[in-house]
Design a protein around this motif. Structure first.
Motif, PDB file in Angstrom:
ATOM      1  N   THR A 112      66.177 151.371   1.977  1.00  0.00           N
ATOM      2  CA  THR A 112      66.384 150.245   2.440  1.00  0.00           C
ATOM      3  C   THR A 112      67.061 150.908   4.076  1.00  0.00           C
ATOM      4  N   ALA A 113      67.841 150.897   4.409  1.00  0.00           N
ATOM      5  CA  ALA A 113      68.489 150.770   6.208  1.00  0.00           C
ATOM      6  C   ALA A 113      67.447 151.827   6.956  1.00  0.00           C
ATOM      7  N   TYR A 114      66.574 152.895   6.247  1.00  0.00           N
ATOM      8  CA  TYR A 114      65.719 153.819   6.731  1.00  0.00           C
ATOM      9  C   TYR A 114      64.112 153.003   7.373  1.00  0.00           C
ATOM     10  N   VAL A 115      63.763 151.914   6.600  1.00  0.00           N
ATOM     11  CA  VAL A 115      63.367 151.006   6.358  1.00  0.00           C
ATOM     12  C   VAL A 115      63.280 149.925   7.745  1.00  0.00           C
ATOM     13  N   CYS A 116      64.087 149.898   7.916  1.00  0.00           N
ATOM     14  CA  CYS A 116      65.026 148.583   9.209  1.00  0.00           C
ATOM     15  C   CYS A 116      64.497 149.463  10.099  1.00  0.00           C
ATOM     16  N   TRP A 117      65.542 150.197  10.175  1.00  0.00           N
ATOM     17  CA  TRP A 117      65.517 150.886  11.181  1.00  0.00           C
ATOM     18  C   TRP A 117      64.147 151.753  11.910  1.00  0.00           C
ATOM     19  N   ARG A 118      63.330 151.887  11.515  1.00  0.00           N
ATOM     20  CA  ARG A 118      61.968 151.485  11.831  1.00  0.00           C
ATOM     21  C   ARG A 118      61.684 151.042  13.318  1.00  0.00           C
ATOM     22  N   HIS A 119      62.413 149.897  13.104  1.00  0.00           N
ATOM     23  CA  HIS A 119      61.954 148.781  14.069  1.00  0.00           C
ATOM     24  C   HIS A 119      63.411 148.026  14.587  1.00  0.00           C
ATOM     25  N   LEU A 120      63.517 149.012  15.000  1.00  0.00           N
ATOM     26  CA  LEU A 120      64.956 148.915  15.936  1.00  0.00           C
ATOM     27  C   LEU A 120      64.578 148.402  17.119  1.00  0.00           C
ATOM     28  N   ALA A 121      63.686 149.089  18.228  1.00  0.00           N
ATOM     29  CA  ALA A 121      62.943 148.505  18.856  1.00  0.00           C
ATOM     30  C   ALA A 121      62.649 146.816  19.393  1.00  0.00           C
ATOM     31  N   GLU A 122      62.220 146.806  18.069  1.00  0.00           N
ATOM     32  CA  GLU A 122      61.945 145.428  18.226  1.00  0.00           C
ATOM     33  C   GLU A 122      63.235 144.232  17.257  1.00  0.00           C
ATOM     34  N   ALA A 123      63.807 145.162  17.077  1.00  0.00           N
ATOM     35  CA  ALA A 123      64.893 144.468  16.672  1.00  0.00           C
ATOM     36  C   ALA A 123      66.092 143.936  18.044  1.00  0.00           C
ATOM     37  N   VAL A 124      66.395 145.175  19.077  1.00  0.00           N
ATOM     38  CA  VAL A 124      66.683 145.288  20.402  1.00  0.00           C
ATOM     39  C   VAL A 124      65.666 143.904  21.171  1.00  0.00           C
ATOM     40  N   ARG A 125      64.674 143.846  21.181  1.00  0.00           N
ATOM     41  CA  ARG A 125      63.866 143.476  21.753  1.00  0.00           C
ATOM     42  C   ARG A 125      63.976 141.885  20.684  1.00  0.00           C
ATOM     43  N   SER A 126      65.213 141.367  20.023  1.00  0.00           N
ATOM     44  CA  SER A 126      64.220 140.245  19.843  1.00  0.00           C
ATOM     45  C   SER A 126      64.943 138.920  20.194  1.00  0.00           C
ATOM     46  N   GLU A 127      64.991 139.098  21.437  1.00  0.00           N
ATOM     47  CA  GLU A 127      65.302 137.318  21.803  1.00  0.00           C
ATOM     48  C   GLU A 127      64.071 136.974  21.934  1.00  0.00           C
ATOM     49  N   ASP A 128      63.018 137.428  21.566  1.00  0.00           N
ATOM     50  CA  ASP A 128      61.394 136.998  21.968  1.00  0.00           C
ATOM     51  C   ASP A 128      61.271 136.987  20.572  1.00  0.00           C
ATOM     52  N   GLU A 129      61.617 137.557  19.114  1.00  0.00           N
ATOM     53  CA  GLU A 129      61.258 137.451  18.172  1.00  0.00           C
ATOM     54  C   GLU A 129      61.932 136.546  17.837  1.00  0.00           C
ATOM     55  N   ARG A 130      62.918 136.195  18.034  1.00  0.00           N
ATOM     56  CA  ARG A 130      63.900 134.411  17.313  1.00  0.00           C
ATOM     57  C   ARG A 130      63.263 133.521  18.020  1.00  0.00           C
ATOM     58  N   LEU A 131      62.475 133.997  19.458  1.00  0.00           N
ATOM     59  CA  LEU A 131      62.001 132.324  20.137  1.00  0.00           C
ATOM     60  C   LEU A 131      61.143 132.035  18.837  1.00  0.00           C
ATOM     61  N   GLN A 132      60.447 133.184  18.769  1.00  0.00           N
ATOM     62  CA  GLN A 132      59.000 132.961  18.086  1.00  0.00           C
ATOM     63  C   GLN A 132      59.386 132.140  16.211  1.00  0.00           C
ATOM     64  N   PHE A 133      60.449 133.377  16.414  1.00  0.00           N
ATOM     65  CA  PHE A 133      60.567 132.276  14.213  1.00  0.00           C
ATOM     66  C   PHE A 133      61.231 130.942  15.216  1.00  0.00           C
TER      67      PHE A 133
END
Ligand code: SAM
Length: 322
Positions: A112-133
């Motif tokens: 599980t965790a390994y798969v999520c870490w694949r998206h670390l860069a997106e998570a750090v960039r997350s203000e954009d993602e959160r805004l979009q959500f």
């Protein structure tokens, strides 16, 4: 050339290859290498390991030798062949049933965790993602907010607190539909800050924003609490905890309005709600629920007079009173 590069380059390679080391550990746990060698009466050669595990001979030998290099296994040569056994480290920490076993944690990390870490860069960039959500969530209320808020007459509730209210889109629909009411939007600080920067609800003087964690922090006092698309994120235990907190904060005679997509009584429809429930399974710890399941959460939290109304739209309403 490598030798000229010095310590910095070595460190860089160590960091870059770190994920491979983790994967060797996770794969060996997943395949059951350490269990097999713990249960074997004597050290096994790689052909025996691959035959027991049903894995490829070549891949197994490579994995076993890498585990030796990582000090997870030890190898001896018998009759000209390498045979493998667990090191003390593996026997202590990697074998199921050892009192100090970390195997379940490693399986979780690998699966599980390994798969999520694949998206670390997106998570750090997350203000954009959160805004979009938040923009995505708002889109629905622009179309369906008025319908769901009209499922019950909310005019007896002059002060409404929208818990987990996100952008404030539903609060805005609420003060438009019920001109006598004011609304507080309660959400975690990161969301409230984005709402204030990017969404028009924050410009409406009838709406105020409040930062906090609804599981821990004091909830603002209000006549009606709205929980829209919030309970479906959480387990029954966390929903119960949240509902008890809401009950305690609610003014006597006040109420709670749960807005969710309701499953049919038998749990086998509507299709959209079943798909949403699968979406919750994939993304959260929650699920969509039937009216009876919401009653079973609201009643024990103290709420009475629970009424469920299907709107014919995507989202339905459940109103209960304190
Ligand atoms: C699925 S969204 C629903 C947003 C909004 N109610 C709607 O229907 O558009 C869930 C909301 O709950 C908020 N939330 C999650 N955990 C929270 C917490 N512990 N305290 C306060 N808000 C929380 C999230 O930030 C998010 O805005």
């Amino acid at each position: 050339m490598c030798s000229q590069e010095g310590e910095g380059y070595s460190l860089l390679k160590e960091y870059a290859n770190g994920f491979m080391v983790s994967q060797v550990l996770f794969a060996a746990c997943e395949l059951g290498v350490f269990e097999l060698l713990a249960e074997a009466l004597e050290p096994l050669d790689s052909a025996a390991v691959s035959s027991h595990l049903g894995s490829s001979p070549q891949g197994t030998e490579l994995l076993l030798n890498t585990c030796v290099s990582l000090k997870l296994l030890q190898a001896d040569v018998r009759g000209g062949k390498a045979v493998y056994a667990n090191t003390e480290l593996a026997s202590t920490y990697l074998v199921r049933g050892s009192p100090r076993s970390q195997r379940d944690m490693l399986l979780y990390a690998g699966r599980t965790a390994y798969v999520c870490w694949r998206h670390l860069a997106e998570a750090v960039r997350s203000e954009d993602e959160r805004l979009q959500f938040m923009q995505g969530l708002q889109d629905v209320w622009r179309l369906e907010g008025a319908t769901v808020l009209a499922a019950f007459d909310l005019s007896p509730f002059p002060l409404i607190c929208d818990l987990g209210g996100g952008s404030g889109a539903l609060a805005k629909a609420c003060v438009s539909l019920y001109p006598g009411c004011r609304a507080i939007v309660f959400d975690i600080p990161g969301v409230v800050q984005i709402a204030k920067r990017h969404f028009s609800a924050s410009e409406d003087e009838r709406i105020s924003f409040h930062e906090g964690d609804f599981f821990k922090d004091a909830l603002p006092e209000a006549d009606l609490y709205i929980l829209a698309r919030v309970l479906h994120d959480w387990t029954d235990a966390k929903c119960s905890h949240l509902l008890q907190r809401v009950y305690r904060a609610c003014r006597t005679g006040g109420g709670i309005l749960v807005i969710e997509s309701l499953l049919d009584t038998d749990g086998r429809g509507p299709l959209t709600t079943l798909l949403y429930s699968l979406n919750m399974l994939v993304q959260t710890e929650g699920r969509e629920r039937t009216p009876a399941e919401y009653r079973a959460l609201l009643g024990p939290a103290g709420f009475r007079d629970v009424r469920c109304r299907r709107t014919g739209g995507t989202y339905d309403a459940v109103l209960a009173r304190k």
